[in-house]
Scaffold this active site. Structure first.
Site, mmCIF file in Angstrom:
data_model
loop_
_atom_site.group_PDB
_atom_site.id
_atom_site.type_symbol
_atom_site.label_atom_id
_atom_site.label_comp_id
_atom_site.label_asym_id
_atom_site.label_seq_id
_atom_site.Cartn_x
_atom_site.Cartn_y
_atom_site.Cartn_z
ATOM 1 N N ALA A 176 0.901 -1.130 0.062
ATOM 2 C CA ALA A 176 0.023 0.048 -0.246
ATOM 3 C C ALA A 176 1.027 1.368 -0.117
ATOM 4 O O ALA A 176 0.566 2.314 -0.612
ATOM 5 C CB ALA A 176 -0.892 0.068 1.077
ATOM 6 N N ASP A 177 1.851 1.183 0.643
ATOM 7 C CA ASP A 177 2.940 2.449 0.860
ATOM 8 C C ASP A 177 3.539 2.583 -0.619
ATOM 9 O O ASP A 177 3.519 3.723 -1.039
ATOM 10 C CB ASP A 177 3.951 2.083 1.787
ATOM 11 C CG ASP A 177 3.641 2.165 3.162
ATOM 12 O OD1 ASP A 177 3.197 3.062 3.492
ATOM 13 O OD2 ASP A 177 4.010 1.185 3.725
ATOM 14 N N TYR A 178 3.989 1.738 -1.145
ATOM 15 C CA TYR A 178 4.454 1.782 -2.418
ATOM 16 C C TYR A 178 3.337 2.186 -3.742
ATOM 17 O O TYR A 178 3.632 3.102 -4.241
ATOM 18 C CB TYR A 178 5.087 0.282 -3.262
ATOM 19 C CG TYR A 178 6.276 -0.018 -2.586
ATOM 20 C CD1 TYR A 178 7.537 0.550 -2.486
ATOM 21 C CD2 TYR A 178 6.064 -1.171 -1.628
ATOM 22 C CE1 TYR A 178 8.535 0.292 -1.849
ATOM 23 C CE2 TYR A 178 7.113 -1.503 -0.728
ATOM 24 C CZ TYR A 178 8.500 -0.871 -0.915
ATOM 25 O OH TYR A 178 9.582 -1.246 -0.223
ATOM 26 N N GLY A 181 2.312 5.783 -2.990
ATOM 27 C CA GLY A 181 3.550 6.601 -3.546
ATOM 28 C C GLY A 181 3.625 6.674 -5.032
ATOM 29 O O GLY A 181 3.757 7.900 -5.853
#
Lengths: 415, 406
Positions: A176-178, A181
């Site tokens: 989810a972070d990637y 981003g």
């Protein structure tokens, strides 16, 4: 001379940890000048990230962890406290000559730092301001604290991963972070296009929850229209498009391969590779549909064959015969044995400063947005030491005099 | 809002993309680009991917197609015929971006590769998405399923429990990753074109999309004497409590990084016996002492779970500053009060599927809003419009259809 795609773009970067830092790392990889702003009071938590400091580093302010290094490569480092008056002054001078201001602070933290577009547009009407808290800048849950795994679970993807009827297993990376981003970086480029024709900057409000939920569209519509709730599919084809379709045990400890057979033609080739044992002629496996209906039994028979070979051997044999197959690679396979990734220039062997610290170099994933005409790679390591590029930025970029710098220093602007 | 308000109003895009590239076009069209989807006569192959409206596997009823093609225009064209090739070249001449997902070398074999198209349109940005990229020894590897680049990229090995086989990630996640990277690269090339006057060929490898998401594994291996990251369920190696825990009506997710004091206070207020784990020495940011007691911490969280529903746990946890969310399903997502308040869902009317609420913008821009005003096109819905604009008469279309070109 080579032109990097975004080399005319300057970003003042207040992002930290993973999601936001990844966004600006993607911009930096594409050539943008990304100025990572930290202060002693507001250090990037990922300087400590998993405690993975190089041997010989005694403090994370001296050099961030390996993860910090990776997510901040190609950026330059400024130590600046924008909450003291002279620090704010420096920041505003920088806003005048920059294109984008980025943050993934909480909505409250964002305001506390004074990064609101309404304020910054007064200084530079062309400025693009992006804020990406976990759940966005407004709404009843906007103050929620979330990390990648929280958002993955909230979006619905976690519930689709695992074995049917068993406990959910999560996903083996904070995707989810990637994903958030990458979404943020894309939104910034769109805003730059808009500015190109309108002359106007704008504010971009990103909720990581929404960025993640948007990749579950067809699954969500199935509920909305049919009131059907899909369960996780294990390793079978998510849309019933192929069988066999699974991860199979191979020779060796914790060694696995994947095979996917999508058509009758592939099934024939697949059977040829196995030497056409009798069971392949069984009526249960005669058509694509019957193979899907009987795939549990089929999987057992396939695995009884794959366990005799290494995943490399299975992959070679299958690919030679035109059947989709691959090695379930672990990180060692990728770093040490994947000649394909290496030949494409994807893996980058980055030499790190301070050769007295170990390791002296590190192999990292390179740039995914590969341009045939311009080599995009890791041009330089992350600004390891807090405020590493202060002097250069203040003097060369902002044209500050020694006296101005001294005054601001006395005011605590660079702490 | 007028159309000129969108960010990419001037961008003309041709898309020949399967499920691994279709999100690129969706992002571009959402920001206002004109996207023409080129379907093979009879309809694009992604129309056969479920789920389907009323479970009817009809090409106009695929949700996979309906969701990812909102706002795009559809023409049918067989680029393998002589007439079709000529039309395609005309399209390529006048567009800014071509997104394609064919196997490496296929477009070249038709005389429509980047080298040929560049001659016709030097400003063309061509974005190719394939499982393993356009170059390198494995470029021709077959991958009829996303699970192949997922496995080769390293994410499958780390997903699942150590005691069970590696498991794939649900719902075509890697196709989405490829789509976003493709949109990012495309827009960067469009930006660059303004300075160089030249187009670009962008080469997205799905294996690399995955392999760039495992940074902790790279570092752990190289800083940690060859330590290979393996499967660890939903837990974080470096923190406890973390991951999923059962509760009254499903699962909730906790990321207990540096918040043990808040969690202890919560447990104590619920009358749950924390014992010596309440010692302040466990309250460090890196949680390094606490991970040694992972089993006991997990038990405490399970005990908390027996008392409440996932939604109750999220609300109470967040009130206490603990990062807790529900593990949601599709129903939970549609009923999410926060998404509703932010007007995330958008009603779209489709001639076959009727009115449905679709997931909306992945980001909100104050000046150049996201667009999702048109439903996905029917097969060849815009043939007449697009081909007429290219100068073909109705008679020409009849001839082209007879020649199986459109």
């Amino acid at each position: 001379m080579v032109r990097f795609p975004l080399e005319d773009i300057r970003v003042i970067d207040f992002t930290w940890v993973l999601a936001g830092s990844h966004a600006t790392r993607l911009l930096a990889d594409l050539g943008a000048q990304v100025i990572k702003v930290e202060s002693k009071a507001k250090l990037d938590g990922w300087r400590i990230g998993y405690g993975m400091l190089r041997e010989g580093v005694t403090s994370p302010v001296e050099e961030g962890s390996g993860i910090f290094q990776q997510e901040n490569r190609n950026k330059i480092g400024l130590c600046l406290n924008v909450t003291v008056p002279r620090g704010r002054e420096v920041f505003e001078r920088l806003v005048k000559i920059s294109d984008v201001v980025t943050a993934n602070l909480s909505p409250r933290g964002f305001v506390k730092m004074g990064l609101e577009w309404e304020k910054l547009r007064e200084i530079n009407p062309r400025i693009i301001v992006v804020s990406m808290p976990g759940l966005g800048n407004w709404g009843p849950h906007s103050g929620f604290i979330t990390f990648g795994p929280n958002l993955q679970a909230l979006s619905g993807m976690t519930g689709l991963t695992g074995y049917p009827g068993q406990e959910p297993v999560g996903v083996g990376t904070p995707w989810a972070d990637y994903l958030a981003g990458m979404t943020m970086a894309t939104a910034i480029l769109a805003a730059l296009e808009y500015r190109q024709k309108s002359g106007k900057g704008q504010f971009i409000d990103i909720s990581q929850q929404e960025a993640c939920t948007s990749v579950l569209g067809s699954y969500l519509l199935d509920w909305e229209a049919n009131k059907k709730m899909r369960e996780n599919q294990g390793n079978h084809h998510p849309a019933g498009g192929a069988a066999p379709h699974n991860c199979y045990k191979c020779k060796g400890e914790d060694r696995w391969c994947v095979i996917s057979v999508a058509s009758d033609k592939e099934w024939e080739s697949f059977c040829d590779v196995l030497g056409n044992p009798d069971w392949t002629k069984d009526t249960r496996f005669a058509t694509a549909l019957s193979r899907i209906h009987n795939q549990e039994e089929l999987d057992k028979l396939v695995e009884a064959w794959t366990v005799n070979y290494s995943p490399e051997e299975v992959t070679q044999m299958m690919q030679r015969a035109g059947v989709s197959a691959g090695i379930v690679q672990n990180i060692k396979d990728i770093i040490e044995h994947d000649t394909h990734l290496r030949e494409r220039g994807f893996l980058v062997d980055l030499k790190l400063p301070h050769p007295e610290r170990k390791p002296q170099s590190v192999i990292l994933p390179g740039v995914v947005t590969k341009f045939a005409g311009t080599e995009l790679t890791i041009r330089h390591p992350a600004p390891g030491r807090l405020g590493e590029d202060n002097v250069r930025l203040l003097k060369e970029t902002l044209g500050m005099t020694e006296e101005e710098i001294a005054r601001a220093t006395a005011d605590g602007a660079f702490e | 809002m007028t159309k000129e308000d969108t960010a990419l109003e001037d961008l003309r895009v041709i898309e020949l993309a399967n499920e691994c590239g279709v999100y690129c076009g969706k992002l571009l069209v959402g920001m206002g680009a004109h996207v023409i989807k080129v379907e093979r006569p009879g309809g694009d192959a992604t129309r056969s991917i479920g789920p389907f409206f009323q479970d009817d596997p009809h090409p106009e009823k695929s949700f996979q197609f309906a969701y990812h093609n909102t706002g795009k225009k559809s023409i049918t064209l067989n680029i393998e015929t002589k007439g079709g090739k000529e039309i395609f070249k005309k399209l390529a001449e006048s567009c800014d971006v071509l997104v394609e997902t064919f196997p490496v070398g296929y477009m070249d074999s038709l005389g429509l590769g980047y080298a040929s198209l560049k001659e016709l349109n030097p400003k063309l940005v061509m974005t190719s998405i394939t499982p393993f990229g356009q170059t390198g020894p494995n470029k021709d590897y077959k991958a009829s399923s996303e699970s192949i680049p997922l496995a080769m990229g390293g994410l499958m090995f780390t997903t699942g429990e150590q005691s069970t086989p590696p498991v794939q990630v649900g719902n075509f996640l890697i196709g989405y990753a490829a789509g976003i990277y493709a949109a990012l690269g495309t827009l960067a090339a469009i930006h660059n074109r303004r300075f160089t006057g030249k187009g670009e060929h962008i080469d997205i490898s799905m294996q690399e999309c995955v392999a760039s998401w495992l940074e902790a594994s790279y570092i752990r291996y190289q800083y940690g004497n060859g330590k290979i990251t393996t499967r660890f369920g939903s837990k974080l190696l470096s923190a406890t409590p973390s991951g999923l825990y059962p509760c009254k009506d499903g699962y909730f997710c906790v990321t207990g990084v540096g918040r043990w004091n808040l969690i202890v206070a919560w447990l104590v207020s619920e009358g749950i016996e924390v014992g010596d784990l309440a010692d302040p020495k466990y309250e460090t940011m890196d949680g390094i002492l606490l991970v040694d007691h992972r089993g006991r911490v997990d038990q405490l969280m399970c005990e908390l779970g027996t008392k409440y529903t996932k939604l109750e746990l999220m609300i109470e946890g967040q009130k206490r500053g603990v990062p807790v969310t529900i593990m949601g399903n599709a129903k939970d997502v549609y009923e999410d009060e926060h998404l509703k308040a932010r007007k995330y869902f958008v009603e779209v009317k489709h001639p076959v599927l009727g009115k449905l609420k679709y997931p909306g913008a992945p980001y909100k821009m104050t000046e150049s809003p996201w667009r999702i005003d048109n439903a996905a096109p029917l097969i060849g819905e815009h043939n007449e419009e697009v081909y007429a604009a290219m100068g073909f008469s109705r008679d020409d279309l009849v001839t082209l259809k007879a020649a199986k070109a459109i």
